[in-house]
Design a protein around this motif. Structure first.
Motif, short mmCIF file in Angstrom:
data_model
loop_
_atom_site.label_atom_id
_atom_site.label_comp_id
_atom_site.label_asym_id
_atom_site.label_seq_id
_atom_site.Cartn_x
_atom_site.Cartn_y
_atom_site.Cartn_z
N PHE A 127 9.83 20.49 -34.08
CA PHE A 127 9.59 19.35 -32.79
C PHE A 127 10.47 20.18 -32.06
O PHE A 127 10.00 20.67 -30.73
CB PHE A 127 9.67 17.90 -33.59
N LEU A 128 11.52 19.91 -32.50
CA LEU A 128 13.07 20.24 -31.18
C LEU A 128 13.00 21.98 -30.85
O LEU A 128 12.67 22.26 -29.34
CB LEU A 128 14.07 20.56 -32.48
N ASN A 129 12.42 22.30 -31.57
CA ASN A 129 12.06 23.93 -31.58
C ASN A 129 11.02 24.29 -30.72
O ASN A 129 10.74 25.00 -29.63
CB ASN A 129 11.80 24.94 -32.18
N ALA A 164 18.22 9.37 -33.53
CA ALA A 164 18.90 8.70 -33.30
C ALA A 164 20.27 8.36 -34.09
O ALA A 164 21.40 8.12 -33.84
CB ALA A 164 17.85 7.36 -34.36
N LEU A 165 20.16 8.85 -36.06
CA LEU A 165 21.41 9.53 -36.38
C LEU A 165 22.53 10.01 -35.77
O LEU A 165 23.26 10.21 -36.50
CB LEU A 165 21.20 9.61 -37.98
N LEU A 166 21.30 10.89 -35.93
CA LEU A 166 22.30 11.90 -35.07
C LEU A 166 22.70 12.40 -33.43
O LEU A 166 23.83 12.86 -33.54
CB LEU A 166 21.59 13.65 -35.75
N LEU A 194 23.45 25.71 -33.06
CA LEU A 194 23.37 24.31 -32.56
C LEU A 194 22.44 23.79 -33.95
O LEU A 194 22.16 23.18 -34.54
CB LEU A 194 22.78 24.09 -31.65
N GLU A 195 21.15 25.12 -34.05
CA GLU A 195 19.98 25.16 -34.49
C GLU A 195 20.28 24.48 -35.92
O GLU A 195 19.81 23.73 -37.06
CB GLU A 195 19.00 26.65 -34.14
N ALA A 196 21.46 25.47 -36.13
CA ALA A 196 22.21 25.89 -37.58
C ALA A 196 22.71 24.12 -37.80
O ALA A 196 22.85 23.68 -39.49
CB ALA A 196 23.01 26.55 -38.04
N LEU A 197 23.74 24.16 -37.06
CA LEU A 197 24.10 22.18 -37.32
C LEU A 197 23.32 21.72 -37.56
O LEU A 197 23.19 20.56 -38.37
CB LEU A 197 24.95 22.57 -36.24
N LEU A 198 22.24 21.64 -36.44
CA LEU A 198 20.72 20.60 -36.84
C LEU A 198 20.08 20.42 -38.23
O LEU A 198 20.51 19.43 -38.68
CB LEU A 198 19.57 20.91 -35.79
N GLY A 236 21.18 21.96 -41.31
CA GLY A 236 22.39 21.85 -41.67
C GLY A 236 23.09 19.68 -42.31
O GLY A 236 23.14 18.77 -43.01
N LEU A 237 22.88 18.44 -41.09
CA LEU A 237 23.64 17.51 -40.43
C LEU A 237 22.62 16.59 -40.93
O LEU A 237 21.86 16.00 -41.57
CB LEU A 237 23.41 17.53 -39.71
N SER A 238 20.67 17.05 -41.05
CA SER A 238 19.47 16.74 -40.95
C SER A 238 19.49 16.63 -42.62
O SER A 238 18.85 15.76 -42.82
CB SER A 238 18.51 17.69 -40.24
N LEU A 239 19.67 17.70 -43.04
CA LEU A 239 19.95 17.82 -44.60
C LEU A 239 20.92 16.36 -45.53
O LEU A 239 20.33 16.20 -46.23
CB LEU A 239 20.00 18.74 -45.17
N ILE A 240 21.77 16.77 -44.14
CA ILE A 240 22.50 14.99 -45.16
C ILE A 240 21.96 14.14 -45.10
O ILE A 240 22.00 13.43 -45.46
CB ILE A 240 24.49 15.41 -44.43
N VAL A 241 20.98 13.72 -44.06
CA VAL A 241 20.78 12.33 -43.58
C VAL A 241 19.72 12.49 -44.55
O VAL A 241 18.90 10.81 -44.36
CB VAL A 241 20.11 12.28 -42.30
#
Length: 245
Positions: A167-169, A109-111, A212-216, A218-223
């Motif tokens: 889950f996404l993988n 939701a947030l990303l 995209l995997e790496a970005l996922l 990184g952004l998930s850690l921020i959330v």
């Protein structure tokens, strides 16, 4: 004018038009309201059920709309886009309150949903059904995870980042096979979108998938850092400070 048709001349959508800006403002206003009135929203089980069923009805009507206008195709209409998966998780979370579902939906939701609201891939504008369906379902995902965070005190853990990654993988081969056999491009795993997007900066196909995997992560850690449960030691420190003020 055909409110249920597909003639974009009747209801054209323009990014950052007045209607789009109002939509973004409404989304922000809803987020603020959930936080401000969080202590008054603790007993809203009936509302959770109502919202869940409204999402089910909206999604069913959306598929009927596609069929009515002869634009329902296997290669593009299955619920395999990230936000479609998020919508299913949102409905399940509202109906069951499962913490695992919350952990997965929080990041989607947030990303994902927030990005979709800011830069929607949409042809039909207000007040067309597709416009209302698109923004209502994306609002619901964002507001639901914030409601469960601020009102029901659900919180992600560091393991939550691992769970969304796994889950996404696990979904990845399913979507790749679906794209292969249908000629679709779910989650843009087969090719980049024709319009400009973030993927343009992540390398050519298929290498942007790894980006995209790496970005996922990184952004998930921020959330996680923003919404994680604060340490008990920090709470004790704040309590001690208040006593001496």
């Amino acid at each position: 004018m055909d409110w249920f048709g597909i003639n974009t001349l009747n209801y054209p959508f323009a990014m950052f038009s007045l209607s789009h800006i109002i939509i973004i403002f409404v989304c922000l206003l809803g987020c603020i309201a959930i936080y401000v009135f969080r202590e008054r929203m603790c007993k809203m089980r009936s509302m959770e059920i109502i919202v869940a069923w409204s999402l089910i009805v909206f999604e069913l009507i959306f598929h009927l709309w596609q069929m009515h206008n002869s634009i329902w195709f296997v290669y593009q209409s299955l619920p395999l886009e990230l936000c479609s998966i998020g919508l299913i998780l949102c409905i399940v979370l509202l109906l069951t309150g499962r913490r695992l579902i919350y952990e997965l939906l929080l990041f989607i939701a947030l990303l994902g949903a927030t990005q979709a609201i800011l830069t929607p891939v949409l042809d039909l504008g207000f007040p067309h059904f597709r416009f209302l369906h698109f923004f209502y379902t994306h609002f619901a995902m964002i507001w639901t995870v914030l409601y469960f965070t601020w009102v029901k005190n659900y919180r992600p853990t560091l393991r939550s980042v691992g769970k969304i990654f796994i889950f996404l993988n696990l979904l990845l081969p399913v979507i790749l096979l679906t794209n292969h056999f249908t000629g679709g491009n779910y989650m843009y795993l087969s090719r980049k979108p024709e319009t400009a997007s973030l993927l343009d900066f992540l390398g050519p196909h298929p290498y942007y998938i790894f980006s995209l995997e790496a970005l996922l992560i990184g952004l998930s850690l921020i959330v996680w850092l923003i919404f994680r449960e604060k340490s008990k030691e920090g709470s004790k420190t704040q309590t001690i400070k208040k006593r001496f003020l």
